[in-house]
Design a protein around this motif. Sequence first.
Motif, PDB file in Angstrom:
ATOM      1  N   ASN A 261      39.393  40.164  45.347  1.00  0.00           N
ATOM      2  CA  ASN A 261      40.576  40.659  45.557  1.00  0.00           C
ATOM      3  C   ASN A 261      41.463  39.413  46.413  1.00  0.00           C
ATOM      4  O   ASN A 261      42.817  39.365  46.298  1.00  0.00           O
ATOM      5  N   LYS A 262      40.918  38.551  47.092  1.00  0.00           N
ATOM      6  CA  LYS A 262      41.300  37.693  47.850  1.00  0.00           C
ATOM      7  C   LYS A 262      42.058  36.427  47.177  1.00  0.00           C
ATOM      8  O   LYS A 262      42.747  35.724  47.687  1.00  0.00           O
ATOM      9  N   ILE A 263      41.501  36.248  45.939  1.00  0.00           N
ATOM     10  CA  ILE A 263      41.910  35.139  45.155  1.00  0.00           C
ATOM     11  C   ILE A 263      43.227  35.519  44.490  1.00  0.00           C
ATOM     12  O   ILE A 263      43.123  36.548  43.615  1.00  0.00           O
ATOM     13  N   LYS A 264      44.090  34.804  44.765  1.00  0.00           N
ATOM     14  CA  LYS A 264      45.654  35.123  44.141  1.00  0.00           C
ATOM     15  C   LYS A 264      46.164  34.036  43.234  1.00  0.00           C
ATOM     16  O   LYS A 264      45.601  32.850  43.400  1.00  0.00           O
ATOM     17  N   GLY A 265      46.765  34.495  42.023  1.00  0.00           N
ATOM     18  CA  GLY A 265      47.336  33.401  41.030  1.00  0.00           C
ATOM     19  C   GLY A 265      46.416  33.271  39.873  1.00  0.00           C
ATOM     20  O   GLY A 265      45.379  33.849  39.669  1.00  0.00           O
ATOM     21  N   TYR A 266      47.032  32.342  39.047  1.00  0.00           N
ATOM     22  CA  TYR A 266      46.260  32.343  37.656  1.00  0.00           C
ATOM     23  C   TYR A 266      45.465  30.884  38.072  1.00  0.00           C
ATOM     24  O   TYR A 266      45.693  30.109  38.233  1.00  0.00           O
ATOM     25  N   PRO A 267      43.858  31.019  37.655  1.00  0.00           N
ATOM     26  CA  PRO A 267      43.010  30.217  37.692  1.00  0.00           C
ATOM     27  C   PRO A 267      43.288  29.108  36.640  1.00  0.00           C
ATOM     28  O   PRO A 267      42.988  29.297  35.498  1.00  0.00           O
TER      29      PRO A 267
END
Length: 359
Positions: A261-267
Amino acid sequence: MSLLRTFSLTALSVALAACASKPVDNTPSNPTSVLKANYTLNGLYAPDFSGKQTVYTRGDRRRIDSQTNFDSFLMRWANSDKSDIARVDKKLIWNLDNDKENYRECPMSGCTEVSLLDQLKDRTDSQEEDSEEYESYEEMGCQVTLASNDFDVTPTGKERVIGGLNAHEYTVEWKTEFADQAGKKDTNLVKFVFWTTEPTADMNAAWKVNRAFQESYFEEAKNDPLKNLLGKEGYMALAAFSGDVEKTDAKQYKGFLKALNKIKGYPLSIKLEWFQQANACQTQRSPKSKEGLDLSNGLEGAAMGMVGDFLSNQKDKIIAEWKKDALVRYIYEVTYVSEDMVKDSVFNVPYGYVLADRQ
């Protein structure tokens, strides 16, 4: 009449005949999430190949076009142009072979597959292979236990531009240790590198459409192994991890998934590497070393054996630098995301394709 003119008229006649035999596509166009990406795969356990992928998605259907090309001339037989169409509304999946212009029809759980690795094995049993062969603990006959399991996500603060968009880097490290009965351990390190961007309107729209598809697919794919293994929350969390849907439900992120959940944004770009330091199950991995010199081939043979043992030991020292060579490396980079008007026919079996199998 010149030969060139005759040829031109003949070619024109053939082209017109071909056009006349193919029906006009009168299917309507409807809003569709479209994603395009490039991918590469290589490593000690994988033949080098690259490809392009296009994904068309609506709430109850999805089509994935994949064109794969192998680097090695000897592997050109495995080059492919394939499409997979999932029709939740029809409870069917169609696997298209665009080179052969045929297809398989399968239930929502998918077709029984002959894996690429099995195909490679069949093709290369009598050939020398450059890549190493992976053996599971079960295949080696070695009993191990999970000694440690660590998962960590780190925003690095690094930035770069991908496809004209500013992207931020996140790294994910998943480290596991398996111990054999003698206490020797295998260390596995799976590393991900994500480059994500602030989602655009098209990306947000794609997330919504993709979520609608994944939820409808989940309800119909009764025998999907990921569904049965993870449950709905875990399945949707994995879909969010891959960038297919937006992370919206905190309940999905339990255990090690909570760190994701720490990963933010569109990969925009995902890189995966698997490294392994193998110290466990050494007896099962390789034949036992013979004690003393093998004189069955004379002194010359024994001398050559000693040289071989020396070179083998040097190889082991090189392999010990285990983080330098990935067993598997996979890179997936998005080049296009948009909501486009797409013909309904894209989600049907193309005209002229022959049914090769029905399961």
